[in-house]
Design a protein around this motif. Structure first.
Motif, PDB file in Angstrom:
ATOM      1  N   THR A   3      44.547  48.111  42.114  1.00  0.00           N
ATOM      2  CA  THR A   3      44.501  46.751  41.580  1.00  0.00           C
ATOM      3  C   THR A   3      43.135  46.546  40.960  1.00  0.00           C
ATOM      4  O   THR A   3      42.112  46.719  41.624  1.00  0.00           O
ATOM      5  CB  THR A   3      44.760  45.712  42.695  1.00  0.00           C
ATOM      6  OG1 THR A   3      46.021  45.985  43.283  1.00  0.00           O
ATOM      7  CG2 THR A   3      44.749  44.302  42.117  1.00  0.00           C
ATOM      8  N   LEU A   5      40.612  44.061  38.515  1.00  0.00           N
ATOM      9  CA  LEU A   5      40.288  42.792  37.862  1.00  0.00           C
ATOM     10  C   LEU A   5      39.429  43.110  36.652  1.00  0.00           C
ATOM     11  O   LEU A   5      38.435  43.839  36.766  1.00  0.00           O
ATOM     12  CB  LEU A   5      39.520  41.866  38.818  1.00  0.00           C
ATOM     13  CG  LEU A   5      39.018  40.554  38.213  1.00  0.00           C
ATOM     14  CD1 LEU A   5      40.188  39.630  37.869  1.00  0.00           C
ATOM     15  CD2 LEU A   5      38.052  39.862  39.176  1.00  0.00           C
ATOM     16  N   THR A   7      37.145  41.324  33.817  1.00  0.00           N
ATOM     17  CA  THR A   7      36.515  40.132  33.253  1.00  0.00           C
ATOM     18  C   THR A   7      36.385  40.351  31.750  1.00  0.00           C
ATOM     19  O   THR A   7      36.257  41.486  31.297  1.00  0.00           O
ATOM     20  CB  THR A   7      35.136  39.849  33.875  1.00  0.00           C
ATOM     21  OG1 THR A   7      34.186  40.826  33.401  1.00  0.00           O
ATOM     22  CG2 THR A   7      35.179  39.859  35.396  1.00  0.00           C
ATOM     23  N   ARG A  22      47.000  49.184  32.084  1.00  0.00           N
ATOM     24  CA  ARG A  22      48.421  48.958  32.390  1.00  0.00           C
ATOM     25  C   ARG A  22      49.248  50.193  32.043  1.00  0.00           C
ATOM     26  O   ARG A  22      50.145  50.582  32.796  1.00  0.00           O
ATOM     27  CB  ARG A  22      48.927  47.709  31.674  1.00  0.00           C
ATOM     28  CG  ARG A  22      48.374  46.439  32.326  1.00  0.00           C
ATOM     29  CD  ARG A  22      48.924  45.166  31.730  1.00  0.00           C
ATOM     30  NE  ARG A  22      48.481  44.017  32.525  1.00  0.00           N
ATOM     31  CZ  ARG A  22      48.165  42.839  32.015  1.00  0.00           C
ATOM     32  NH1 ARG A  22      48.289  42.604  30.711  1.00  0.00           N
ATOM     33  NH2 ARG A  22      47.756  41.865  32.807  1.00  0.00           N
ATOM     34  N   GLU A  27      47.698  48.049  38.432  1.00  0.00           N
ATOM     35  CA  GLU A  27      48.014  46.625  38.478  1.00  0.00           C
ATOM     36  C   GLU A  27      46.761  45.910  37.977  1.00  0.00           C
ATOM     37  O   GLU A  27      45.682  46.076  38.547  1.00  0.00           O
ATOM     38  CB  GLU A  27      48.326  46.179  39.896  1.00  0.00           C
ATOM     39  CG  GLU A  27      48.636  44.699  39.995  1.00  0.00           C
ATOM     40  CD  GLU A  27      48.866  44.250  41.430  1.00  0.00           C
ATOM     41  OE1 GLU A  27      48.488  43.109  41.727  1.00  0.00           O
ATOM     42  OE2 GLU A  27      49.396  45.034  42.229  1.00  0.00           O
ATOM     43  N   ARG A  29      44.641  42.445  36.774  1.00  0.00           N
ATOM     44  CA  ARG A  29      44.444  40.999  36.740  1.00  0.00           C
ATOM     45  C   ARG A  29      43.478  40.733  35.595  1.00  0.00           C
ATOM     46  O   ARG A  29      42.306  41.100  35.649  1.00  0.00           O
ATOM     47  CB  ARG A  29      43.860  40.486  38.053  1.00  0.00           C
ATOM     48  CG  ARG A  29      44.791  40.660  39.217  1.00  0.00           C
ATOM     49  CD  ARG A  29      44.197  40.099  40.483  1.00  0.00           C
ATOM     50  NE  ARG A  29      45.002  40.517  41.624  1.00  0.00           N
ATOM     51  CZ  ARG A  29      44.639  40.327  42.873  1.00  0.00           C
ATOM     52  NH1 ARG A  29      43.496  39.705  43.156  1.00  0.00           N
ATOM     53  NH2 ARG A  29      45.398  40.741  43.861  1.00  0.00           N
ATOM     54  N   LEU A  31      41.252  38.426  33.782  1.00  0.00           N
ATOM     55  CA  LEU A  31      40.547  37.172  34.019  1.00  0.00           C
ATOM     56  C   LEU A  31      40.182  36.486  32.704  1.00  0.00           C
ATOM     57  O   LEU A  31      39.675  37.114  31.777  1.00  0.00           O
ATOM     58  CB  LEU A  31      39.275  37.418  34.832  1.00  0.00           C
ATOM     59  CG  LEU A  31      38.502  36.169  35.247  1.00  0.00           C
ATOM     60  CD1 LEU A  31      39.264  35.376  36.287  1.00  0.00           C
ATOM     61  CD2 LEU A  31      37.130  36.548  35.784  1.00  0.00           C
ATOM     62  N   THR A  35      44.259  29.537  30.522  1.00  0.00           N
ATOM     63  CA  THR A  35      45.484  29.860  31.246  1.00  0.00           C
ATOM     64  C   THR A  35      46.485  30.418  30.244  1.00  0.00           C
ATOM     65  O   THR A  35      46.404  30.141  29.048  1.00  0.00           O
ATOM     66  CB  THR A  35      46.078  28.604  31.920  1.00  0.00           C
ATOM     67  OG1 THR A  35      46.331  27.618  30.916  1.00  0.00           O
ATOM     68  CG2 THR A  35      45.140  28.036  32.959  1.00  0.00           C
ATOM     69  N   VAL A  40      44.811  35.576  34.711  1.00  0.00           N
ATOM     70  CA  VAL A  40      44.355  34.952  35.942  1.00  0.00           C
ATOM     71  C   VAL A  40      43.203  34.044  35.520  1.00  0.00           C
ATOM     72  O   VAL A  40      42.256  34.495  34.879  1.00  0.00           O
ATOM     73  CB  VAL A  40      43.865  36.012  36.951  1.00  0.00           C
ATOM     74  CG1 VAL A  40      43.260  35.358  38.171  1.00  0.00           C
ATOM     75  CG2 VAL A  40      44.999  36.941  37.335  1.00  0.00           C
ATOM     76  N   GLU A  52      39.828  33.698  44.441  1.00  0.00           N
ATOM     77  CA  GLU A  52      41.261  33.987  44.397  1.00  0.00           C
ATOM     78  C   GLU A  52      41.556  35.173  43.472  1.00  0.00           C
ATOM     79  O   GLU A  52      42.405  36.009  43.787  1.00  0.00           O
ATOM     80  CB  GLU A  52      42.047  32.757  43.918  1.00  0.00           C
ATOM     81  CG  GLU A  52      41.921  31.545  44.818  1.00  0.00           C
ATOM     82  CD  GLU A  52      40.623  30.736  44.608  1.00  0.00           C
ATOM     83  OE1 GLU A  52      40.336  29.913  45.484  1.00  0.00           O
ATOM     84  OE2 GLU A  52      39.923  30.940  43.598  1.00  0.00           O
ATOM     85  N   ALA A  53      40.875  35.238  42.353  1.00  0.00           N
ATOM     86  CA  ALA A  53      41.120  36.310  41.383  1.00  0.00           C
ATOM     87  C   ALA A  53      40.724  37.679  41.930  1.00  0.00           C
ATOM     88  O   ALA A  53      41.379  38.683  41.634  1.00  0.00           O
ATOM     89  CB  ALA A  53      40.355  36.030  40.089  1.00  0.00           C
ATOM     90  N   VAL A  57      41.404  43.060  45.319  1.00  0.00           N
ATOM     91  CA  VAL A  57      41.131  43.943  44.184  1.00  0.00           C
ATOM     92  C   VAL A  57      40.360  45.182  44.665  1.00  0.00           C
ATOM     93  O   VAL A  57      39.459  45.078  45.487  1.00  0.00           O
ATOM     94  CB  VAL A  57      40.316  43.181  43.108  1.00  0.00           C
ATOM     95  CG1 VAL A  57      39.705  44.113  42.087  1.00  0.00           C
ATOM     96  CG2 VAL A  57      41.185  42.144  42.430  1.00  0.00           C
TER      97      VAL A  57
END
Length: 185
Positions: A3, A5, A7, A22, A27, A29, A31, A35, A40, A52-53, A57
């Protein structure tokens, strides 16, 4: 499956990096302060949404750039430490320590902050993207004379840097890796 994240996921470097991650089966996220589908929402400057984000991770790719970069990095580092992130990958710029402009000085500070933080990390320095060179000249399109910089540049395709970041995201932390430069120049 890792996973990750990212930025700056909606930026020039973020978009192809997210796509590459991907495609590699991670996986992701993505950021963004905005929205939307596949995003995320979080703000690294204010810290809103970041806990939360980052929760759960394994790896963070810190690609965001802009106003408040140092503060954003401090926020991210604190959240990464709290979340026990296994690997932080940060983008920087080749030769950054030799350029006396604010943006580049901030990049040097960010590299130092990352190195002094308690978690495993990798810093990738890349040369400027082709779009930066285009921007230098496009910004002058209405000027009566064209000014060309007296320094040399060896721009690189953003897709090449994104591909290297995908490799690094799936690898162990390496501190400072070999610079990514245009291989054709």
């Amino acid at each position: 499956m890792t996973t990750i994240l990212v930025t700056g996921a909606t930026g020039t470097l973020g978009k192809p990096t997210v796509a590459g991650l991907r495609a590699a089966g991670h996986e992701v996220r993505a950021l963004s302060r905005r929205t939307g589908a596949g995003l995320v929402t979080g703000d690294l400057v204010t810290g809103a949404g970041i806990p939360e984000a980052i929760r759960g991770v394994d790896t963070v790719l810190h690609l965001s750039a802009g106003k408040g970069d140092v503060q954003a990095t401090e926020t991210l580092l604190a959240a990464a430490q709290t979340a026990n992130v296994a690997h932080l990958v940060v983008i920087s710029i080749v030769g950054v320590e030799g350029i006396p402009l604010g943006y580049y000085k901030d990049k040097v500070t960010i590299e130092r902050l990352v190195a002094e933080a308690s978690g495993p990390y990798t810093i990738l320095r890349a040369t400027q993207f082709h779009s930066v060179v285009v921007g230098i000249f496009a910004a002058q399109r209405c000027a009566p004379a064209l000014v060309a910089p007296s320094f040399s540049m060896q721009p690189i395709a953003v897709e090449e840097v994104a591909a290297r970041l995908v490799e690094l995201a799936g690898s162990d932390a390496a501190v400072l890796v070999r610079d990514t430069r245009n291989r054709s120049g």
